[in-house]
Enzyme design. Structure first.
Site, short mmCIF file in Angstrom:
data_model
loop_
_atom_site.label_atom_id
_atom_site.label_comp_id
_atom_site.label_asym_id
_atom_site.label_seq_id
_atom_site.Cartn_x
_atom_site.Cartn_y
_atom_site.Cartn_z
N TRP A 141 1.08 -1.30 -0.08
CA TRP A 141 0.28 -0.39 0.37
C TRP A 141 1.03 1.12 0.27
O TRP A 141 1.90 1.47 -1.15
CB TRP A 141 -1.67 -0.32 1.06
CG TRP A 141 -2.28 -1.54 0.72
CD1 TRP A 141 -1.72 -2.29 1.54
CD2 TRP A 141 -3.04 -1.13 0.18
NE1 TRP A 141 -3.16 -3.29 1.07
CE2 TRP A 141 -3.63 -2.63 -0.06
CE3 TRP A 141 -3.85 -0.02 -0.75
CZ2 TRP A 141 -4.59 -2.93 -0.69
CZ3 TRP A 141 -4.42 -0.77 -1.88
CH2 TRP A 141 -5.27 -2.88 -1.04
N SER A 142 0.33 1.62 0.58
CA SER A 142 1.36 3.20 0.88
C SER A 142 2.71 3.54 1.02
O SER A 142 3.59 4.73 1.08
CB SER A 142 0.57 4.29 1.03
OG SER A 142 -0.18 5.44 1.01
N ALA A 143 3.52 2.64 1.70
CA ALA A 143 4.84 1.91 1.76
C ALA A 143 5.39 2.43 0.64
O ALA A 143 6.70 2.38 0.75
CB ALA A 143 4.92 0.70 2.37
N LYS A 150 4.79 4.43 -1.11
CA LYS A 150 5.38 5.95 -1.62
C LYS A 150 7.12 6.53 -1.49
O LYS A 150 7.72 7.34 -1.54
CB LYS A 150 4.27 7.23 -0.67
CG LYS A 150 3.48 7.09 -1.64
CD LYS A 150 1.96 8.12 -0.51
CE LYS A 150 0.56 7.77 -0.89
NZ LYS A 150 0.20 6.84 -1.05
N TYR A 197 -2.95 14.80 2.69
CA TYR A 197 -2.11 13.18 2.07
C TYR A 197 -2.68 13.26 0.54
O TYR A 197 -4.23 13.40 0.58
CB TYR A 197 -2.28 12.34 2.70
CG TYR A 197 -1.81 11.14 2.79
CD1 TYR A 197 -0.47 10.95 2.30
CD2 TYR A 197 -3.23 9.87 2.33
CE1 TYR A 197 -0.23 9.88 2.23
CE2 TYR A 197 -2.08 8.34 2.41
CZ TYR A 197 -0.84 8.74 1.84
OH TYR A 197 0.08 7.40 1.73
#
Length: 373
Positions: A69-71, A73, A159
């Site tokens: 997921w957003s890891a 980024k 975000y």
């Protein structure tokens, strides 16, 4: 059963905490997970346990890949930092310098710094957007280039949950001629020998863990008119991560797949002055530029959060004991972080998603122990 592929004796309590997550009685009970720590470039912890699938037929292995997921980024932040390091991008310059179409609709002055720190006013899509649209790179990036900011750029941080990956990924493409999938493979994953993919190769499909969506958040956060952007149009669907199209797509903010070791190698390099083994990922100056705070320590969606250039700085114990730590977390609990004070890079990847939007208790506990022992 917990498999110990590496465990320095100093980290026995970290192993015990990791094992205890498989015995929890709440929605944060692990189904399958991996945890890896590098210290001064050397692997000191390598643990995994549980199963890749909800039916508990496929054991989790050291090769298991999870949608982080957003890891994701944080990986894109490193890609951008590499291009800044090489003089091909400039945090202070307008995005339109490299992406001329982006100057439309009042966006000519938006800087790369603002994009990286979630201050660009583009945290959602203005035009109706379906889940299937997310697989169409040209459609989505053209849409972002033509739309007006949803709120005044630079006025606050909120975000950019999905859009961050397209904004940064299109800059990678414009500057290098490579789609982000290929850039990450050539310039990050292969040099580090890291199991880390934007678009899972066909020969690794059997290694991908099934994502188990989270329960409803027991402590939901009321979102204001600015922060709501990432939660609609389209509404995030955790089950989409199990679709073959999702696993093979390029949605750089949210669909990188990595093993715990793959993600830990990246942060192990960042914690070790930019180097892991013979590979220099970034110069020390580039790391310093990436982690320079941007704006106030507040995000309209996530609350207390100090953004740097695509990574979050450690506040409130998000990434352990030390102020200098930084990293990125993903929906459901996966995270990667670097703690230069201890020289440790840490990664935890999971398939049963926790319900907390902000600060998964499993991740917080592991980060605290991993940086203090």
């Amino acid at each position: 059963m917990i498999v110990e592929r590496a465990l320095d004796a100093r980290f026995e309590s970290l192993r015990d905490a990791f094992a205890a997550h498989f015995e929890r009685s709440d929605e944060f009970r692990d189904l399958g997970a991996g945890l890896v720590v590098y210290e001064a470039g050397r692997k000191v912890v390598d643990l995994h346990g549980g199963h890749q699938d909800a039916d508990r037929r496929q054991p989790w292995t050291e090769r298991t890949l999870a949608n982080i997921w957003s890891a994701s980024k944080g990986v894109m932040a490193v890609a951008i930092a590499q291009l800044v390091d090489a003089g091909q991008l400039d945090y202070a310059a307008p995005v339109a310098r490299w992406w001329p179409e982006f100057a439309q609709a009042g966006k000519a002055a938006i800087t790369l710094d603002q994009v990286m720190s979630h201050r660009a006013g583009l945290n959602g899509f203005a035009a109706p957007t379906s889940p299937e649209d997310l697989y169409d790179w040209e459609r989505v990036t053209d849409r972002l280039a033509s739309q007006a900011p949803l709120w005044p750029p630079g006025s606050t941080a909120s975000y950019h949950g999905m859009t961050y990956g397209y904004l940064t990924g299109e800059l990678v493409r414009r500057v290098t001629g490579l789609m982000p999938r290929d850039y990450i493979s050539r310039h990050i994953a292969q040099p580090l020998q890291a199991d880390l993919f934007l678009g899972v190769p066909p020969d690794r499909s059997d290694d991908v863990a099934q994502i188990v969506p989270p329960h409803d958040d027991l402590h939901p956060i009321a979102l204001n008119a600015i922060a709501v952007g990432p939660t609609t149009n389209p509404t995030p669907d955790a089950a989409a991560a199990n679709l073959p199209a999702w696993r093979q797509a390029q949605i750089p903010a949210v669909n990188i797949h990595a093993s715990a070791d793959g993600l830990a190698r990246l942060y192990g390099a960042l914690a070790n002055a930019g180097q892991l083994g013979p590979t220099r990922l970034l110069s020390e100056a580039a790391i310093a530029a990436m982690v320079r705070p941007r704006g106030l320590p507040h995000d309209e969606m996530l609350g207390e959060r100090q953004w740097a250039a695509g990574v979050a700085l450690n506040r409130g114990g998000l990434y352990g004991q030390h102020d200098g730590a930084f990293g990125h977390s993903g929906w459901g609990g996966s995270f990667g972080c670097a703690d230069p004070t201890s020289g440790r890079g840490i990664a935890y990847v999971v398939n049963r998603m926790g319900s907390a939007l902000n600060g998964d208790p499993r991740a917080r506990k592991l980060a605290q122990l991993a940086t203090s022992l």
